[in-house]
Design a protein around this motif. Sequence first.
Motif, short mmCIF file in Angstrom:
data_model
loop_
_atom_site.label_atom_id
_atom_site.label_comp_id
_atom_site.label_asym_id
_atom_site.label_seq_id
_atom_site.Cartn_x
_atom_site.Cartn_y
_atom_site.Cartn_z
N LYS A 92 0.84 -1.20 0.00
CA LYS A 92 0.00 0.00 0.00
C LYS A 92 0.87 1.25 0.00
CE LYS A 92 -2.52 -1.19 3.68
NZ LYS A 92 -3.56 -1.14 4.72
N ILE A 93 0.37 2.28 -0.65
CA ILE A 93 1.12 3.52 -0.82
C ILE A 93 1.35 4.17 0.55
CG2 ILE A 93 1.20 5.72 -2.11
CD1 ILE A 93 0.99 3.16 -3.87
N SER A 94 2.45 4.90 0.68
CA SER A 94 2.83 5.40 2.01
C SER A 94 1.74 6.25 2.66
CB SER A 94 4.16 6.15 1.94
OG SER A 94 4.10 7.11 0.93
N HIS A 95 0.98 7.08 1.88
CA HIS A 95 -0.06 7.89 2.54
C HIS A 95 -1.14 6.98 3.13
CE1 HIS A 95 -2.30 7.37 -1.27
NE2 HIS A 95 -1.23 7.86 -1.90
N ASP A 96 -1.41 5.87 2.46
CA ASP A 96 -2.44 4.95 2.93
C ASP A 96 -1.92 4.16 4.15
OD1 ASP A 96 -4.87 3.57 2.84
OD2 ASP A 96 -4.11 2.05 1.46
N ALA A 97 -0.65 3.75 4.10
CA ALA A 97 -0.05 3.03 5.24
C ALA A 97 0.00 3.95 6.46
CB ALA A 97 1.35 2.56 4.88
N GLY A 98 0.27 5.24 6.22
CA GLY A 98 0.27 6.22 7.32
C GLY A 98 -1.11 6.34 7.94
N GLY A 99 -2.13 6.32 7.09
CA GLY A 99 -3.52 6.39 7.58
C GLY A 99 -3.86 5.18 8.42
N GLU A 100 -3.43 4.01 7.96
CA GLU A 100 -3.67 2.77 8.71
C GLU A 100 -3.03 2.86 10.10
OE1 GLU A 100 -2.16 -0.91 6.93
OE2 GLU A 100 -2.18 -1.85 8.89
N LEU A 101 -1.78 3.33 10.13
CA LEU A 101 -1.08 3.40 11.41
C LEU A 101 -1.78 4.39 12.35
CD1 LEU A 101 1.26 2.52 13.19
CD2 LEU A 101 2.63 4.34 12.16
N ALA A 102 -2.21 5.53 11.77
CA ALA A 102 -2.88 6.54 12.60
C ALA A 102 -4.15 5.97 13.23
CB ALA A 102 -3.21 7.77 11.75
N ARG A 103 -4.91 5.18 12.45
CA ARG A 103 -6.13 4.58 13.01
C ARG A 103 -5.77 3.55 14.08
NH1 ARG A 103 -11.14 6.06 10.41
NH2 ARG A 103 -12.04 5.05 12.21
N GLY A 104 -4.65 2.87 13.91
CA GLY A 104 -4.20 1.92 14.94
C GLY A 104 -3.84 2.64 16.22
N ILE A 105 -3.14 3.77 16.08
CA ILE A 105 -2.73 4.55 17.26
C ILE A 105 -3.95 5.05 18.03
CG2 ILE A 105 -1.58 6.70 17.97
CD1 ILE A 105 0.53 6.13 15.76
N GLU A 106 -5.02 5.37 17.31
CA GLU A 106 -6.25 5.81 18.00
C GLU A 106 -6.77 4.73 18.97
OE1 GLU A 106 -9.12 7.15 15.10
OE2 GLU A 106 -7.72 8.63 14.32
N ASN A 107 -6.54 3.48 18.62
CA ASN A 107 -6.96 2.41 19.54
C ASN A 107 -6.09 2.37 20.79
OD1 ASN A 107 -7.66 1.00 16.57
ND2 ASN A 107 -9.23 0.94 18.13
N ILE A 108 -4.82 2.76 20.64
CA ILE A 108 -3.96 2.84 21.83
C ILE A 108 -4.43 4.00 22.70
CG2 ILE A 108 -1.58 3.07 22.65
CD1 ILE A 108 -0.68 2.02 19.91
N GLU A 109 -4.80 5.10 22.05
CA GLU A 109 -5.30 6.25 22.83
C GLU A 109 -6.52 5.84 23.65
OE1 GLU A 109 -5.91 9.05 19.68
OE2 GLU A 109 -3.80 9.61 19.61
N TYR A 110 -7.38 5.04 23.03
CA TYR A 110 -8.57 4.59 23.77
C TYR A 110 -8.15 3.72 24.95
CZ TYR A 110 -13.26 2.75 24.60
OH TYR A 110 -14.46 2.41 25.18
N ALA A 111 -7.15 2.86 24.71
CA ALA A 111 -6.68 1.97 25.78
C ALA A 111 -6.05 2.75 26.94
CB ALA A 111 -5.69 0.94 25.23
N CYS A 112 -5.55 3.95 26.65
CA CYS A 112 -4.98 4.80 27.71
C CYS A 112 -6.06 5.15 28.74
CB CYS A 112 -4.39 6.09 27.13
SG CYS A 112 -2.89 5.83 26.20
N GLY A 113 -7.32 5.06 28.35
CA GLY A 113 -8.42 5.37 29.27
C GLY A 113 -8.87 4.17 30.08
#
Length: 496
Positions: A92-113
């Motif tokens: 996948k193109i880097s902008h799309d891979a970056g988007g995937e990672l950002a959505r993954g990080i959002e799940n870590i943010e949720y887990a911080c709660g």
Amino acid sequence: MTALGHLINGARVDREGRTQDLYNPSTGEVKGQVSLAAKATVEEAIAAAQAAFPAWRNTPPAKRARVMFRFKQLLEEHTDEIVRLIGEEHGKISHDAGGELARGIENIEYACGAPELLKGEHSKNTGPGIDSWSEHQPLGVVAGITPFNFPAMVPLWMYPMAIACGNTFVLKPSERDPTSALFIAELALEAGLPAGVLNVVNGDKEAVDTLLDDDRIQAVSFVGSTPIAEYIYSRASANGKRCQALGGAKNHAIVMPDADMENVVNSLTGAAFGSSGERCMALSVAVAVGDEAADNLVAKMQESMTSLKVGPFSDKSNDFGPVITQAHREKVCGYIASAEEQGATLLVDGRDIQVEGYERGFYVGGTLIDNVTPEMTCYREEIFGPVLLVMRVDSMEEAMRLIDEHEYGNGTCIYTRDGEAARYFSDHILVGMVGVNVPLPVPVSYHSFGGWKRSLFGDLSAYGPDAVRFYTRRKTVTQRWPSAGVREGAQFSFPS
Ligand code: NAD
């Protein structure tokens, strides 16, 4: 070159044994090998997770959450590297891979709660001098089995929340693109997870079956294709485990006659062809209501598709890259051929695409097929490639019936300016995730993700509030401390 190994009890582990080639789909070249864990290696990982559980369970939730905060920071610092690892194996193109990672990080943010999310419910004086509370206890060792198409994000749907809830984890990533998942897990250890809390085993069916059969595994989260999801759910459940198994999809977009067609075409182009259509939320079927809307849609789509840019992941100007393997390329091309054979109209054919300098890459160009009907193979099955089917119906009711009768029910969207129609659609359609003029209605991390029908086996969806429910079990404690000197006789009636 040594094959990519495993992460067990806090350290990288290499074992002799079976391996599988890893490809760079952009070039078609073999880039390395991955180890396929034998039963004994998986059992070693389970044992490490089991040993780490008592101390991790007793670690205060706020301390567990602090590790997640550091983990998020480390992922942000290593974004470029992770994006490259995803691109090299997935394509996948880097902008799309970056988007995937950002959505993954959002799940870590949720887990911080987690400390907030794990707060129980308390009732004082449920009886004379009696207090009662319900709490969410971790399950123990849980397993995650993930697909190739979101190699970074889908594992992050699972283990941050599982671990923040006090469980320990064994992850089995896709054997087709495992490197980013292993790298990310190592960052989780660097963030402060004790050894054994998160383990990664690479492998195939042998590793998966070991996880499904081992008594020490309490729960299994799976994301992948429907036949395997059904198998995982049946076997894990038969073994007494809690299981959620997310499967495949066929996502329809209804295009109503009043829709803004310029916006529809832009939106559909991204949602159908982004990531080469290898998304479980890709919009792969446009259902046009009325021939005028259909003719207008296909004319504008054809025009828009002339500017699609397909090529290697490393070139940011590309819209999408290759599909995952040569075998998958052939499968996608087979669906396109079958559509033509069965009477559909092939308007744009992506089968013969040539990408200069990357002739051996696994590319399929954007493909548009009109006049598709419900009995065609290309409609019944998930293609998982850059192929958009167009179906023509006379009414919204007919469009909704098509969607309701399809075996999958992951995502769907309606394009319209009519609020009443949109409201009726979102209320009644038999699909788990619905968009109104939103092509990829992937819920944010504080909602949960899950389809209906044969797109999800199990009761609870992935991530968000459902993840807290899935990765914990409720315990209700009723407590009384009798006052000194007060004695009660035996009571033989049911307490009320
Ligand atoms: P897949 O089912 O082939 O593989 C998924 C996982 O299952 C991998 O880890 C693989 O090693 C394992 N596996 C494969 N065959 C197995 C077997 N016979 N026994 C035991 N384990 C086995 O899926 P994939 O091709 O990697 O991913 C694409 C599929 O995943 C598509 O169908 C897509 O729709 C689906 N998907 C669904 C969602 C969702 O949220 N519903 C999200 C992403 C992908």
